[in-house]
Design a protein around this motif. Structure first.
Motif, short mmCIF file in Angstrom:
data_model
loop_
_atom_site.label_atom_id
_atom_site.label_comp_id
_atom_site.label_asym_id
_atom_site.label_seq_id
_atom_site.Cartn_x
_atom_site.Cartn_y
_atom_site.Cartn_z
N ARG A 171 40.15 -40.06 -76.31
CA ARG A 171 40.63 -38.70 -76.37
C ARG A 171 39.63 -37.60 -76.30
O ARG A 171 38.83 -37.53 -76.94
CB ARG A 171 41.89 -38.46 -77.51
N ILE A 172 39.69 -36.67 -75.45
CA ILE A 172 38.76 -35.52 -75.39
C ILE A 172 39.36 -34.44 -75.46
O ILE A 172 40.00 -33.97 -74.63
CB ILE A 172 37.74 -35.95 -73.82
N ILE A 173 38.73 -33.63 -76.38
CA ILE A 173 39.30 -32.37 -76.54
C ILE A 173 38.27 -31.38 -75.53
O ILE A 173 37.29 -30.84 -76.06
CB ILE A 173 39.49 -31.88 -77.62
N ASP A 174 38.46 -31.09 -74.47
CA ASP A 174 37.64 -30.38 -73.47
C ASP A 174 37.68 -28.92 -73.70
O ASP A 174 37.03 -28.17 -73.00
CB ASP A 174 37.96 -30.87 -71.89
N ASP A 175 38.71 -28.63 -74.14
CA ASP A 175 39.01 -27.14 -74.66
C ASP A 175 38.92 -26.87 -76.08
O ASP A 175 40.26 -26.98 -76.89
CB ASP A 175 40.13 -26.55 -73.92
N ILE A 176 37.99 -26.45 -76.77
CA ILE A 176 37.81 -26.50 -78.13
C ILE A 176 38.79 -25.39 -78.61
O ILE A 176 38.96 -25.36 -80.00
CB ILE A 176 36.24 -26.29 -78.60
N PHE A 177 39.04 -24.39 -77.63
CA PHE A 177 39.74 -23.13 -78.21
C PHE A 177 41.21 -23.36 -78.52
O PHE A 177 41.87 -22.54 -78.92
CB PHE A 177 39.76 -22.16 -77.11
N ILE A 178 41.68 -24.58 -78.28
CA ILE A 178 43.11 -25.01 -78.47
C ILE A 178 43.43 -25.53 -79.80
O ILE A 178 44.38 -26.00 -80.15
CB ILE A 178 43.66 -25.63 -77.49
N ILE A 179 42.18 -25.99 -80.41
CA ILE A 179 42.36 -26.75 -81.77
C ILE A 179 43.19 -25.95 -82.65
O ILE A 179 43.02 -24.80 -82.93
CB ILE A 179 40.99 -27.38 -82.42
N PRO A 180 43.95 -26.54 -83.64
CA PRO A 180 44.64 -25.86 -84.70
C PRO A 180 43.59 -24.97 -85.58
O PRO A 180 42.47 -25.50 -86.07
CB PRO A 180 45.52 -26.84 -85.26
N LYS A 181 44.02 -23.89 -85.91
CA LYS A 181 43.25 -23.25 -87.23
C LYS A 181 43.92 -23.31 -88.74
O LYS A 181 45.18 -22.72 -88.82
CB LYS A 181 43.10 -21.88 -86.70
N PHE A 182 43.22 -23.81 -89.41
CA PHE A 182 43.82 -23.90 -91.03
C PHE A 182 42.88 -23.19 -91.83
O PHE A 182 41.74 -22.70 -91.73
CB PHE A 182 43.64 -25.45 -91.48
N ARG A 183 43.82 -22.29 -92.59
CA ARG A 183 43.11 -21.64 -93.79
C ARG A 183 43.51 -22.06 -95.04
O ARG A 183 44.54 -22.72 -95.26
CB ARG A 183 43.65 -20.22 -93.60
N TYR A 184 42.77 -22.00 -96.16
CA TYR A 184 42.93 -22.71 -97.37
C TYR A 184 43.40 -21.41 -98.22
O TYR A 184 42.93 -20.41 -98.32
CB TYR A 184 41.51 -23.24 -97.99
#
Length: 552
Positions: A97-110
């Motif tokens: 699996r290749i995430i070629d667009d890093i901008f789409i990964i989910p954003k998590f906050r603590y």
């Protein structure tokens, strides 16, 4: 079996970013009915999803025609005998699996009150307001703070107990230092709020610090379990904007005199995952227990899979292209060719910025690279190609993360290699269960220039090892000051290293290096154009082969 478990299919597609219409779901069920057992259906579904990913789909909502076209081709190929188990034990492309667009990964906050991570679901603009910069530091700080609180040497004791002569290592909020005497441990971000004056900031307050007497000599703090050394914390480059643990005391003039200083301790990857199970920090989707076991078995069997990583490929340099052609032709002659080639920038010997007039030349040079690869028959049929931009390659800005190379530049190349992937920088790859992060940036030189405290040489004098210690302990690929390396505030999470991946590839123009740190495999392929070096990586056993061509 899948045929009776429609929810399982829908969940699987959702993890890959797709939504199935009813007729599309029926088409998937029809496709899977050609396979007898669950393992075969699992692999067939992975192959189907992998092939869908390479289609030019107009929408993530799939209809019958979208699925039918791909499924028909796969069944036809299987009938013709084209789809069969590879005797060389190479892994199925579905496991890569290749995430070629890093901008789409989910954003998590603590959330420090509820003590859990929540996914930020709002709109994330490229140009953030002033609060986005504050959240950048807040998110970095809380990420390391929650990790530190699980460390038994810094967690708050449940019951009061006698401490050794070295005192407590409980973290004190900076706001609480006022009026206190004696040594205290604090954690904060090093910042320069005034020219020539450094401060340590946490979520409660900021205090001016004096680093002139900060030492890196071994300072032993005894615990019941083992001897803890500040030396272990101190390895790495202490920079402005990095988060540090500091031991010291408040002086009468309100300045915190730092005695010892270092990074928060690193946490084992498995411990980070078990603390928050089910959260997809990496961005490739969560796996069921059955899928995890199946991929673990596939990874062990993939003994012939190999990734070749080459950095600094100057397409405008004839010597570089001649050497690259030699490497590719040698691999093309092998009985088993590499599964994946990763080409990392820079792709030109001189910077290609907005004022550059060489875009048309670079476009044609990428076309020539495509022709060279196209002449390698085995590589064309069996290998995949991933291209990651460098810091001086064309793009809207130098801020991180970098988007993929513009389509205008890559069009000629894709005419020859249509299935090539042009990725953002950084790029994330998941091979079975193994998480690999690729990052192309000249970090080492700039970190050494920006360092505030000279790293200890007691354990190692190798600057690459200090670089690895810095990014892993900081949980961030680029902890340089924002004045040295700009970062898109709202997308700083794309550079996080949490939980730490199993493998980190740092493309740097410095010399070729390999280093395993706390179970994390890290390597730099070196500069191909300068030193003729590259790396062959075998993911099944995480073996790194430092390779190169003889000069002359």
């Amino acid at each position: 079996m899948y045929c009776g478990n429609q929810k399982k299919i829908q969940k699987k597609f959702k993890l890959w970013g797709y939504t199935l219409k009813v007729e599309a779901l029926n088409e998937v069920l029809s496709f899977l009915s050609h396979y007898q057992d669950v393992p075969s259906q699992d692999e067939a579904l992975d192959v189907l999803l992998d092939n869908l990913q390479h289609q030019s789909l107009k929408s993530s909502i799939l209809d019958k025609n979208s699925v039918h076209g791909v499924a028909s081709l796969l069944l036809k190929a299987q009938t013709a005998g084209a789809v069969e188990e590879d005797s060389s034990n190479c892994i199925s492309s579905a496991a890569l699996r290749i995430i070629d667009d890093i901008f789409i990964i989910p954003k998590f906050r603590y959330d420090p009150v509820k003590k859990f991570f929540y996914e930020y679901t709002g709109r994330i603009p490229i140009h953030g307001d002033a609060s986005a910069k504050a959240f950048l530091y807040r998110d970095r700080f809380l990420l390391l703070l929650q990790r530190l609180y699980r460390d038994p040497d810094f967690s708050r004791p449940a019951f009061s107990s006698e401490r050794s002569q070295f005192g407590s290592r409980e973290i004190s909020p900076i706001q609480s230092l006022i009026g206190l005497t004696g040594r205290r441990w604090v954690m904060g971000v090093i910042s320069q709020l005034e020219d020539g004056h450094f401060y340590l900031e946490d979520l409660t307050a900021a205090v001016e610090i004096n680093l002139s007497n900060a030492i890196s000599s071994k300072c032993v703090v005894k615990t019941e379990a083992y001897y803890f050394t500040v030396q272990d914390l101190f390895s790495g480059f202490v920079l402005e904007n990095t988060i540090v643990l500091a031991e010291g005391e408040m002086l009468l003039d309100g300045i915190f005199q730092v005695k010892t200083c270092g990074f928060p301790p690193l946490e084992n990857r498995d411990k980070s995952i078990s603390a928050f199970p089910g959260i997809d920090f990496f961005g490739c989707g969560t796996l069921t227990k059955e899928e995890t076991l199946r991929f673990a078995d596939m990874e062990k069997r993939a003994v012939n899979d190999m990734f070749v990583v080459i950095s600094d490929i100057w397409l405008d340099n004839k010597d570089t292209m001649t050497r690259l052609e030699e490497v590719l032709h040698e691999y093309d002659k092998q009985d088993v060719v590499p599964s994946l080639f990763i080409f990392m920038g820079n792709f030109s010997s001189h910077p290609c910025n907005l004022s550059s007039d060489s875009f048309s030349s670079l476009r044609s040079q990428f076309g020539e690279l495509g022709q060279i690869i196209g002449a390698c028959t085995n590589l064309m049929q069996q290998s995949r190609f991933l291209l990651i931009p460098g810091p001086d390659d064309p793009g809207p800005s130098t801020a991180l993360p970098r988007c993929a190379l513009p389509k205008y530049i890559t069009e000629e190349f894709k005419k020859h290699i249509p299935n090539a992937l042009f990725s953002s920088n950084p790029c994330r790859v998941k091979f079975c269960n193994q998480e690999i992060t690729f990052f192309r940036q000249d970090l080492l030189y700039r970190m050494r220039r920006s360092c505030l405290i000279r790293p200890s040489t007691e354990e190692t004098s190798d600057p690459f090892k200090h670089l690895v210690a810095t990014i892993t302990h900081q949980g961030h690929l680029c902890p340089l000051p924002l004045t040295v390396q700009p970062i898109i505030w709202n997308y700083d999470h794309c550079l996080h290293l949490y939980p730490t991946p199993q493998t980190i590839v740092l493309g740097d123009k410095s010399e070729q290096k390999e280093f395993e740190y706390a179970g994390i495999k890290c390597f730099n392929p070196g500069s191909f154009s300068t030193d003729s070096t590259f790396v062959a990586y075998r993911p099944y056993n995480r073996e790194v082969e430092l390779s190169g061509l003889q000069k002359g």
